[in-house]
Design an enzyme around this catalytic site. Structure first.
Site: not given
Ligand code: NBP
Length: 488
Positions: A131, A185, A188
């Protein structure tokens, strides 16, 4: 083997791949770089010049041959079939003990499948969540690796060097086996969707209800970013309101069409939460609002067809500012700021609760403190709040929900009235604030001593004989609702 003995190969020189190559080279690693379309490799190679330790390769075979053993290949291509296509080409030219890393936003089930199939061939496979976008890839992203633990050592040096650093610590650590990294992720990104909706709601209130100009909005978000709301997304929001459009000379944001796109990770987060029976309404509503924003034709006619009765709703929203004194306006801005803060904590709480459930279900063995730590820098959802979240998990690693942490619970409970006032501002002006409303509803439901779900159980038993439990007696019960009898 090529005498250059490259440390790592990168396949895919798109936005992320090329920036990661440069980041690695900056940290002294020798990188072999390959792209399916040769012209891209050539252009990249001529852009960076010969000084860097980057070797352009025009075939995967050449890339693999140039690598030190165990050979490490990072795939940075579009998620889905392209990843399988690259793996299929790599497998014949790699050997046992070599490592493939998929740094794209792959669906975690695909990563589980690929990991199993490659393990059978003796190849270690890592799903690496990355990210930070283009800038993060170049200067230091947040990295979320998952895969076989015994092989992590061969990656640790490179990942720690290129990752963002906070308080001297790299924003990367081994997270767990299989698809642990890609799962983290995914969540996220789900949290990112929730945050963006909450910030959009705050914008709607500040603009439509309180009448702030774009200059004022830039100043307000910059002020928020300088205090407890310090975060990447609030920071870029301030910049966005300050950006002029070259064509019109006005604010760029005002000429951007309000149809929100998506690539699927928010939706996957919602779907996965549903699969695990974990509530994640702040992410669900954010996905739903992006879907609603693109219902172009319907949204052309709906404003007229669904116009509320003027005497029921105060829809002349912008006019309100003229009747508000400056002090009251400032106070309302404060309510919005506090509502946003509470909303962000509530969204983090849902995301972390989701990760806890996923870790148990999929045996990831996630340490949520590590996840908070990795997200503190480089990533899109980085914020000052993550410092408190890390401390919360250090204080109590088994904490079932962040809303039960001593400090965060106080921070949210003390802002419940701000959430309610922000919702009230939106409702009375006819301005939708679905993210803030959802945060408030979730908070009230989560903290409720009583929920009306007893009625739902009664209804389920009534029409489907689904049975129910009693408050005063152990056992499972069913009632013949039409006849009146009860059976245990
Ligand atoms: P780009 O769209 O910039 O580049 C895509 C790359 O995939 C190109 O190098 C392209 O090669 C390659 N590719 C495709 Br498409 N199909 C291929 C195939 N069948 N075989 C080999 N190569 C193929 O992507 P990006 O933005 O760099 O994203 C890469 C991954 O990282 C994605 O999974 C993305 O979701 C993820 N990610 C992106 C960001 C971001 O901010 N952009 C952030 C975090 C993660 P070509 O040049 O020959 O077409």
């Amino acid at each position: 083997m090529d005498p250059s003995g490259n440390d790592i190969g990168v396949v895919g020189l798109g936005v992320m791949g090329r920036n990661l190559v440069l980041n690695m080279a900056d940290h002294g690693f020798a990188v072999a770089a390959y792209n399916r379309t040769d012209a891209v490799t050539r252009e990249f190679s001529s852009e960076i010049g010969p000084a860097r330790r980057v070797q352009p390769c025009y075939s995967l075979g050449h890339l693999v041959e140039s690598l030190e053993e165990p050979r490490r290949v990072l795939i940075m291509v579009k998620a889905g079939a392209p990843v399988d296509a690259v793996i299929a080409e790599l497998v014949p030219v790699l050997g046992r003990g070599d490592v493939i890393i998929d740094g794209g936003n792959s669906y975690f089930q695909d990563t589980q499948r690929r990991g199993k199939s490659l393990a059978a061939k003796g190849i270690h496979f890592f799903g690496l969540g990355i990210s930070g976008g283009e800038y993060g890839a170049r200067t230091g992203p947040s990295l979320m690796p998952g895969g076989p633990k015994h092989a992590y050592e061969s990656l640790r040096g490179i990942l720690e060097a290129v990752a963002a650093h906070v308080d001297g610590e790299p924003c990367v650590t081994y997270l767990g086996p299989g698809a642990a990294g890609h799962y983290v992720k995914m969540v996220h990104n789900g949290i990112e969707y929730g945050f963006m909706q909450l910030i959009a709601d705050s914008y709607a209130l500040l603009k439509q209800v309180l009448g702030l100009s774009n200059e004022e909005l830039a100043a307000v978000y910059a002020e928020w970013d300088a205090a407890e709301l310090e975060s990447y997304l609030v920071g870029i929001t301030a910049h966005i309101f300050g950006r002029r459009d070259e064509k019109t000379g006005g604010s760029l944001v005002d000429v951007i069409l309000g149809e929100a796109g998506q690539l699927g990770t928010g939706m996957w987060t919602s779907q996965s939460a549903m699969d695990l029976h974990v509530p994640g309404p702040s992410i669900d509503i954010a996905v739903a609002m992006r879907n609603l924003s693109v219902l172009d034709d319907q949204r052309q006619v709906a404003p007229t067809m669904l116009r509320p009765e003027p005497d029921l709703h105060d829809i002349a929203a912008p006019a309100r500012q003229s009747t508000d004194g400056a002090a009251s306006r400032l106070q309302k801005i404060e309510h919005v700021r506090n509502a946003l803060y509470a909303g962000l904590v509530i969204t983090y709480a849902q995301g972390f609760a989701h990760l806890r459930a996923a870790s148990e279900s999929l045996d990831f063995g996630l340490r949520l403190e590590d996840v908070a730590s990795v997200w503190r820098g480089g990533c899109i959802i980085r914020s000052a709040i993550l410092r408190d979240i890390k401390v919360a998990f250090q204080r109590r690693p088994g904490l079932p929900d962040l809303l039960l942490d001593t400090q965060l619970s106080r921070a949210v409970a003390s802002r419940r009235s701000d959430l309610a006032l922000a919702v009230k501002m939106g409702v009375s002006a006819g301005v939708a604030v679905p993210g803030i409303m959802t945060a408030l509803a979730y908070l009230d439901a989560y903290r409720a001593e009583w929920l009306p779900s007893n009625l739902i159980q009664a209804q389920r038993d009534y029409f489907g004989a689904h049975t129910y439990k009693r408050t005063d007696q152990e056992g499972i019960f069913h009632t013949d609702w039409l006849g009146g009898g009860e059976e245990s």
